[in-house]
Design a protein around this motif. Structure first.
Motif, mmCIF file in Angstrom:
data_model
loop_
_atom_site.group_PDB
_atom_site.id
_atom_site.type_symbol
_atom_site.label_atom_id
_atom_site.label_comp_id
_atom_site.label_asym_id
_atom_site.label_seq_id
_atom_site.Cartn_x
_atom_site.Cartn_y
_atom_site.Cartn_z
ATOM 1 N N ILE A 41 -4.980 7.029 -5.455
ATOM 2 C CA ILE A 41 -3.810 7.138 -4.524
ATOM 3 C C ILE A 41 -3.251 6.014 -4.691
ATOM 4 O O ILE A 41 -2.045 6.066 -4.018
ATOM 5 N N THR A 42 -3.371 4.299 -4.975
ATOM 6 C CA THR A 42 -2.934 3.451 -4.623
ATOM 7 C C THR A 42 -1.803 2.843 -5.199
ATOM 8 O O THR A 42 -1.107 3.657 -6.461
ATOM 9 N N PRO A 43 -0.714 3.155 -3.977
ATOM 10 C CA PRO A 43 1.031 3.327 -4.290
ATOM 11 C C PRO A 43 0.933 1.414 -6.195
ATOM 12 O O PRO A 43 0.528 1.113 -5.602
ATOM 13 N N LYS A 44 1.554 2.383 -6.857
ATOM 14 C CA LYS A 44 2.415 1.371 -7.911
ATOM 15 C C LYS A 44 3.399 1.616 -7.963
ATOM 16 O O LYS A 44 4.980 2.103 -7.817
ATOM 17 N N MET A 45 4.293 0.172 -8.302
ATOM 18 C CA MET A 45 5.376 -0.219 -8.870
ATOM 19 C C MET A 45 6.079 1.296 -10.193
ATOM 20 O O MET A 45 5.071 1.089 -10.757
#
Length: 620
Positions: free
Chosen positions: A566-570
């Motif tokens: 769930i790590t936010p990414k660009m």
């Protein structure tokens, strides 16, 4: 400031080109004058060898260079930050994949994404329109070029995240195509950047307009069950569980094993470093048709991947019938050896024989109608409604596999196999050729009327295949594929996938029970049923009613592993546009957009051009 089209920088060559034109000598006209006394200095300049002259101060040159600079800047498409929506038409894409179910405080990411999208809808001005797209399993256009804020808000409030992966490539391609066909359009993506990121390498490059990414979410910490398997052992059942950690900090917690009736069977603890995995095994578990594992991490952003079911599988005995008018010792022996089948041998099939079998093997004969069960047909000798038999053909070429990757041909070597003749068959929709000799299909396999069918076109006595090591390997592969209910469990699936479920022949009724208790009748015929996996996670039970009673089989639907990260990414669109970034849903609603200055620069260029024309007229 952003530059939306730096690829047009080559137009800057026009500036030195204009300067070069003013360095060249002027062309003169010949005229008769009374005296050259006053022209000596000018004549000296004309008689010079060099083709250029010293650059002089010239107002026209300065104005033309200014025009070229304005045009160059317009082609580079500069954009400045602006509040709210700056485009006439906005294509708004909202990500509804499984990672959007992650918790951010007391809310989920999808809740914050909806709030951010509603903030953009409220900022729509007079004459501005919006196209709303849901980026789910498949992109779904909810509204197209709508000015109605109320209907857009209502559509946003109905959005929900599903526990599966979004097709990011398709969603961006659709949004880019819509924006490219509408002048003055821009794309806004609201999500956490999860999904298929092929777009970063140029997968979506048709649209080069304004693209704005509003990132939702900060949470990184999440622990998930990656694998949970159980199998029979000497003493009861044994299980293996793997827990994966996707965060940047160490994680610890409790793991618990239950049976199908939610009875506690075993418990333990786990501890993992950042980005690590933890494996725990369980032994001597009491017998149960299903088992459920649950983890309780101390820090966890996504609850949907903290539970997983396991269905232990023990291969059972299947029923097979070998029909061979002249008998076939090779077939009888190999069927007794491979698979787990009770083989009944007959010389002919009576008209009254309608009892279902898991596998029918026809050697040198063709049934008028397809019986209830999967079929292995060897050396067909006549034409029927379902079999387009066209005669026998002598062969003079070596058999060759059409594709070595097919599971039915694993480890089967046709290099030493020789076949004298084979039946010729017409086109059969649903079947594909596996082995050919020249243009003649020797082996075909596929599905007809829900039944799995394998056709071996040649008589085993007319070849040396039974004498080669390839024969038992081929029959093992074929029998395994034709009797899936005895060879392998149904298995697990992810939401949205197409799951192939093997059906037991001779069943009078089938019911599918969902995790919420809802029961649905299954009307599939044959021995195979293709099911569109629903979004509800958990354990599903398939009940089949036979003459001998009811049997139940289970399969699980679980979240894809990719959504557990769930790590936010660009998120980017193509290679020319830059992605904006925000820290969370509340800030995303007020994140600045961009407004291009192209038209203003083009207008300034036209204004300077008018001034240059007036200067030229006045002779400066």
């Amino acid at each position: 400031m952003q530059w939306m089209a730096l690829g047009n920088m080559w137009f800057a060559l026009i500036i030195p080109a204009i300067i070069v034109l003013y360095l060249l000598k002027r062309k003169v006209e010949d005229r008769v004058v009374p005296s050259t006394l006053l022209w000596q200095r000018t004549l000296q300049n004309w008689e010079a060898v060099r083709p250029w002259e010293k650059l002089r101060r010239n107002l026209l040159l300065l104005l033309q260079l200014l025009i070229a600079c304005f045009l160059l800047l317009a082609l580079l498409r500069p954009a400045v930050p602006t509040d709210g929506i700056s485009t006439d038409h906005t294509v708004l894409v909202v990500d509804t994949s499984g990672s959007m179910l992650a918790k951010e405080g007391e809310e989920t990411r999808i809740d914050r994404a909806i709030q951010a999208a509603q903030g953009l809808v409220e900022q729509l001005g007079s004459g501005q329109t919006m196209t709303l797209i849901e980026a789910g399993r498949e992109p779904n256009v909810l509204f197209s070029k709508s000015e109605d804020k109320q209907e857009l808000t209502q559509a946003l409030q109905k959005l929900t995240a599903f526990p599966g992966a979004a097709d990011t490539t398709a969603a961006l391609s659709l949004a880019g195509a819509i924006a490219a066909n509408e002048p003055g359009s821009g794309v806004v993506w609201i999500g956490d950047g999860s999904g298929d990121h092929k777009v970063e390498s140029g997968g979506v490059s048709a649209f080069s307009g304004s693209f704005r990414f509003m990132q939702i979410g900060r949470t990184r910490e999440n622990a998930a069950i990656g694998v949970f398997v159980t199998q029979p052992a000497d003493k009861g059942m044994e299980g293996l569980l793997r827990i994966d950690h996707y965060g940047s900090q160490s994680s610890r917690g409790q793991v618990t094993i239950y049976d199908g009736d939610s009875k506690l069977l075993d418990t333990g603890s786990f501890s993992m470093e950042a980005g690590g995995s933890y494996t725990v095994s369980f032994s001597s578990l009491p017998a149960s048709p299903v088992y459920r594992a649950v983890i309780e991490p101390e820090q966890d952003g996504l609850a949907e991947d903290n539970e997983m079911w396991s269905v232990p599988f023990a291969a059972g005995k299947g029923k097979a019938v070998l029909l061979s008018p002249e008998g076939n010792r090779f077939l009888h022996q190999v069927l007794q050896t491979v698979g787990r089948l009770e083989v009944e041998t007959l010389q002919q099939m009576s008209q009254q024989q309608t009892e279902a079998r898991d596998l029918w093997v026809f050697d040198g004969m063709v049934p008028d109608k397809l019986p209830d069960g999967n079929i292995l047909l060897i050396a067909p000798d006549r034409k029927t409604e379902w079999l387009p038999y066209a005669g026998v053909k002598e062969l003079d070429q070596q058999p060759k596999a059409v594709s070595d990757d097919d599971a039915l041909l694993n480890y089967v070597d046709w290099g030493e196999v020789h076949v004298a003749s084979s039946a010729e068959l017409g086109e059969m929709p649903g079947l594909k050729a596996l082995v050919r000799s020249g243009e003649t299909d020797l082996v075909r396999a596929g599905i007809i009327d829900g039944r799995r069918i394998v056709i071996i076109g040649f008589d085993l006595h007319a070849s040396d295949l039974p004498l080669r090591p390839a024969f038992p390997i081929l029959m093992q592969n074929v029998v395994t594929w034709l009797s899936p209910t005895q060879s392998a469990p149904i298995g697990s699936a992810h939401p949205g996938e197409l799951l192939s479920i093997p059906l037991t022949p001779g069943v009078s009724e089938r019911l599918l029970t969902s995790p919420n208790g809802l029961r649905k009748p299954i009307t599939g015929e044959g021995t195979n049923w293709a099911m569109q996996v629903p979004d509800q996670l958990g354990l599903y039970r398939l009940d089949e009613t036979l003459d001998t009673g009811q049997q139940s089989r289970y399969f699980t639907v679980q979240m894809s592993e990719s959504e557990s990260d769930i790590t936010p990414k660009m998120q980017r669109m193509g290679t020319d546009s830059q992605a904006g970034r925000s820290e969370g849903g509340e800030k995303a609603a007020s994140t600045v957009g961009t407004k291009e200055l192209t038209y203003w620069l083009a207008a300034l260029a036209l204004l300077v051009l008018f001034v240059e024309w007036r200067v030229y007229q006045r002779g400066y």
